[in-house]
Design a protein around this motif. Structure first.
Motif, PDB file in Angstrom:
ATOM      1  N   ASN A  61       0.816  -1.215   0.000  1.00 55.84           N
ATOM      2  CA  ASN A  61       0.000   0.000   0.000  1.00 55.84           C
ATOM      3  C   ASN A  61       0.850   1.265   0.000  1.00 55.84           C
ATOM      4  OD1 ASN A  61      -2.752  -1.237   2.115  1.00 55.84           O
ATOM      5  ND2 ASN A  61      -2.223  -1.662  -0.008  1.00 55.84           N
ATOM      6  N   TYR A  62       1.955   1.252   0.751  1.00 58.34           N
ATOM      7  CA  TYR A  62       2.871   2.393   0.709  1.00 58.34           C
ATOM      8  C   TYR A  62       3.420   2.585  -0.706  1.00 58.34           C
ATOM      9  CZ  TYR A  62       3.219   2.876   5.836  1.00 58.34           C
ATOM     10  OH  TYR A  62       2.963   3.107   7.169  1.00 58.34           O
ATOM     11  N   ALA A  63       3.790   1.492  -1.346  1.00 61.26           N
ATOM     12  CA  ALA A  63       4.375   1.573  -2.680  1.00 61.26           C
ATOM     13  C   ALA A  63       3.378   2.080  -3.716  1.00 61.26           C
ATOM     14  CB  ALA A  63       4.909   0.199  -3.095  1.00 61.26           C
ATOM     15  N   SER A  64       2.122   1.682  -3.561  1.00 62.44           N
ATOM     16  CA  SER A  64       1.101   2.067  -4.545  1.00 62.44           C
ATOM     17  C   SER A  64       0.506   3.442  -4.283  1.00 62.44           C
ATOM     18  CB  SER A  64      -0.028   1.034  -4.557  1.00 62.44           C
ATOM     19  OG  SER A  64      -0.772   1.080  -3.341  1.00 62.44           O
ATOM     20  N   GLY A  65       0.733   3.967  -3.069  1.00 56.14           N
ATOM     21  CA  GLY A  65       0.135   5.246  -2.694  1.00 56.14           C
ATOM     22  C   GLY A  65      -1.186   5.098  -1.975  1.00 56.14           C
ATOM     23  N   GLU A  66      -1.650   3.860  -1.796  1.00 59.40           N
ATOM     24  CA  GLU A  66      -2.906   3.655  -1.081  1.00 59.40           C
ATOM     25  C   GLU A  66      -2.784   4.051   0.384  1.00 59.40           C
ATOM     26  OE1 GLU A  66      -6.245   0.105  -0.405  1.00 59.40           O
ATOM     27  OE2 GLU A  66      -4.471  -0.244  -1.645  1.00 59.40           O
ATOM     28  N   ARG A  67      -1.586   3.919   0.927  1.00 57.09           N
ATOM     29  CA  ARG A  67      -1.279   4.443   2.252  1.00 57.09           C
ATOM     30  C   ARG A  67      -0.072   5.349   2.096  1.00 57.09           C
ATOM     31  NH1 ARG A  67       0.186   1.124   7.905  1.00 57.09           N
ATOM     32  NH2 ARG A  67       0.348   3.008   9.220  1.00 57.09           N
ATOM     33  N   SER A  68      -0.131   6.525   2.683  1.00 53.05           N
ATOM     34  CA  SER A  68       0.921   7.519   2.472  1.00 53.05           C
ATOM     35  C   SER A  68       1.681   7.817   3.745  1.00 53.05           C
ATOM     36  CB  SER A  68       0.303   8.812   1.930  1.00 53.05           C
ATOM     37  OG  SER A  68       1.293   9.796   1.735  1.00 53.05           O
ATOM     38  N   ASN A  69       2.995   7.867   3.621  1.00 56.41           N
ATOM     39  CA  ASN A  69       3.859   8.260   4.727  1.00 56.41           C
ATOM     40  C   ASN A  69       5.137   8.815   4.123  1.00 56.41           C
ATOM     41  OD1 ASN A  69       6.290   7.454   6.647  1.00 56.41           O
ATOM     42  ND2 ASN A  69       4.474   7.672   7.948  1.00 56.41           N
ATOM     43  N   PRO A  70       5.604   9.971   4.578  1.00 54.68           N
ATOM     44  CA  PRO A  70       6.776  10.590   3.934  1.00 54.68           C
ATOM     45  C   PRO A  70       8.050   9.779   4.053  1.00 54.68           C
ATOM     46  CG  PRO A  70       6.167  11.768   5.952  1.00 54.68           C
ATOM     47  CD  PRO A  70       5.048  10.819   5.651  1.00 54.68           C
ATOM     48  N   VAL A  71       8.141   8.906   5.045  1.00 46.42           N
ATOM     49  CA  VAL A  71       9.323   8.057   5.190  1.00 46.42           C
ATOM     50  C   VAL A  71       9.117   6.711   4.501  1.00 46.42           C
ATOM     51  CG1 VAL A  71      10.833   6.866   6.820  1.00 46.42           C
ATOM     52  CG2 VAL A  71       9.997   9.167   7.349  1.00 46.42           C
ATOM     53  N   MET A  72       8.016   6.052   4.799  1.00 49.77           N
ATOM     54  CA  MET A  72       7.810   4.691   4.322  1.00 49.77           C
ATOM     55  C   MET A  72       7.465   4.612   2.832  1.00 49.77           C
ATOM     56  SD  MET A  72       8.550   2.548   6.600  1.00 49.77           S
ATOM     57  CE  MET A  72       8.044   1.225   5.513  1.00 49.77           C
ATOM     58  N   SER A  73       6.739   5.571   2.322  1.00 52.40           N
ATOM     59  CA  SER A  73       6.297   5.478   0.922  1.00 52.40           C
ATOM     60  C   SER A  73       7.453   5.397  -0.062  1.00 52.40           C
ATOM     61  CB  SER A  73       5.373   6.652   0.593  1.00 52.40           C
ATOM     62  OG  SER A  73       4.188   6.581   1.361  1.00 52.40           O
ATOM     63  N   PRO A  74       8.450   6.285   0.018  1.00 50.34           N
ATOM     64  CA  PRO A  74       9.555   6.181  -0.947  1.00 50.34           C
ATOM     65  C   PRO A  74      10.407   4.935  -0.762  1.00 50.34           C
ATOM     66  CG  PRO A  74       9.973   7.940   0.640  1.00 50.34           C
ATOM     67  CD  PRO A  74       8.558   7.509   0.834  1.00 50.34           C
ATOM     68  N   ILE A  75      10.534   4.452   0.466  1.00 52.89           N
ATOM     69  CA  ILE A  75      11.306   3.231   0.698  1.00 52.89           C
ATOM     70  C   ILE A  75      10.595   2.037   0.078  1.00 52.89           C
ATOM     71  CG2 ILE A  75      12.105   1.608   2.464  1.00 52.89           C
ATOM     72  CD1 ILE A  75      12.601   4.021   4.282  1.00 52.89           C
ATOM     73  N   ALA A  76       9.300   1.920   0.337  1.00 52.39           N
ATOM     74  CA  ALA A  76       8.536   0.796  -0.207  1.00 52.39           C
ATOM     75  C   ALA A  76       8.505   0.828  -1.726  1.00 52.39           C
ATOM     76  CB  ALA A  76       7.116   0.811   0.352  1.00 52.39           C
ATOM     77  N   ALA A  77       8.490   2.024  -2.290  1.00 50.79           N
ATOM     78  CA  ALA A  77       8.372   2.150  -3.744  1.00 50.79           C
ATOM     79  C   ALA A  77       9.588   1.621  -4.489  1.00 50.79           C
ATOM     80  CB  ALA A  77       8.125   3.610  -4.120  1.00 50.79           C
ATOM     81  N   VAL A  78      10.763   1.663  -3.855  1.00 47.16           N
ATOM     82  CA  VAL A  78      11.967   1.192  -4.553  1.00 47.16           C
ATOM     83  C   VAL A  78      12.209  -0.304  -4.330  1.00 47.16           C
ATOM     84  CG1 VAL A  78      13.065   3.449  -4.465  1.00 47.16           C
ATOM     85  CG2 VAL A  78      13.529   1.796  -2.650  1.00 47.16           C
ATOM     86  N   LEU A  79      11.429  -0.916  -3.453  1.00 45.23           N
ATOM     87  CA  LEU A  79      11.546  -2.355  -3.241  1.00 45.23           C
ATOM     88  C   LEU A  79      10.667  -3.105  -4.228  1.00 45.23           C
ATOM     89  CD1 LEU A  79      11.274  -2.546   0.663  1.00 45.23           C
ATOM     90  CD2 LEU A  79      13.367  -2.713  -0.700  1.00 45.23           C
TER      91      LEU A  79
END
Length: 205
Positions: A61-79
């Motif tokens: 969800n962090y990677a897709s933007g369904e859940r947003s967090n300034p720290v976790m979202s960019p980390i999840a997106a590159v995994l």
């Protein structure tokens, strides 16, 4: 790769490498602790022994933007999805961090109220027992339900208020938004305080 397939094929060694930042993704342990215990302030959640299905879903969800967090979202997106599965499985297997941070000035009436909500719910508000989804070892609980024992009241309460306000909306079938909206602020404090005082081992899969 499906969720169950991802986790059943998880590589714990690769998951540990991601957790300690071998690969330049950002060290999970910098915030979540070397044993997955969370931070001292209770703002960053404990991951040790957490439901791996839940952790995997949150990373998705962090990677897709369904859940947003300034720290976790960019980390999840590159995994990759495989890497998210690996690191989720790794933290789920950590059980050493058994410290429970009991809130200061703990009031037993608050604890009793929270225990009642967790175990019995609030029938007058059509609120089921929180344990019906969040207690360990239940055959019919939703697979993505997080384990709450040992999570800090600060973190859990904040998440409940996000659900209540609608600012967090990645709950399946909108269950948590519906349930949180039926709770008063005092009731949220009570139930999150109760879960925070339980030994983390009671929440281990």
């Amino acid at each position: 790769m499906g969720l169950v397939t991802s986790l059943s094929a998880a590589d714990l060694i690769a998951g540990r490498a991601i957790a300690i930042n071998r690969g330049g993704f950002g060290a999970c342990v910098a915030c979540h602790g070397w044993n997955g215990e969370g931070d001292a302030a209770g703002i960053v959640p404990r991951l040790a022994g957490q439901n791996p299905v839940y952790m995997f879903k949150q990373l998705q969800n962090y990677a897709s933007g369904e859940r947003s967090n300034p720290v976790m979202s960019p980390i999840a997106a590159v995994l990759t999805e495989e890497q998210r599965a690996n690191v989720s499985a790794y933290f789920a297997r950590l059980t050493e961090a058994e410290r429970v941070r009991k809130p200061s000035n703990l009031r037993f009436d608050v604890l009793d109220q929270g225990r009642a909500i967790a175990r019995l719910g609030l029938p007058e508000k059509a609120l089921p027992a929180c344990d019906s989804c969040h207690a360990p070892g239940l055959e019919n609980k939703p697979p993505e339900a997080p384990l709450l024992a040992g999570l800090s009241a600060t973190y859990s309460s904040y998440q409940m208020h996000l659900f209540k306000s609608g600012h967090r909306d990645n709950d399946p079938l909108e269950r948590m938004r519906a349930f949180a909206s039926r709770l008063t602020d005092n009731e949220i404090t009570a139930v999150t305080t109760y879960y925070s005082t339980l030994p983390a081992s009671e929440g281990s899969p």
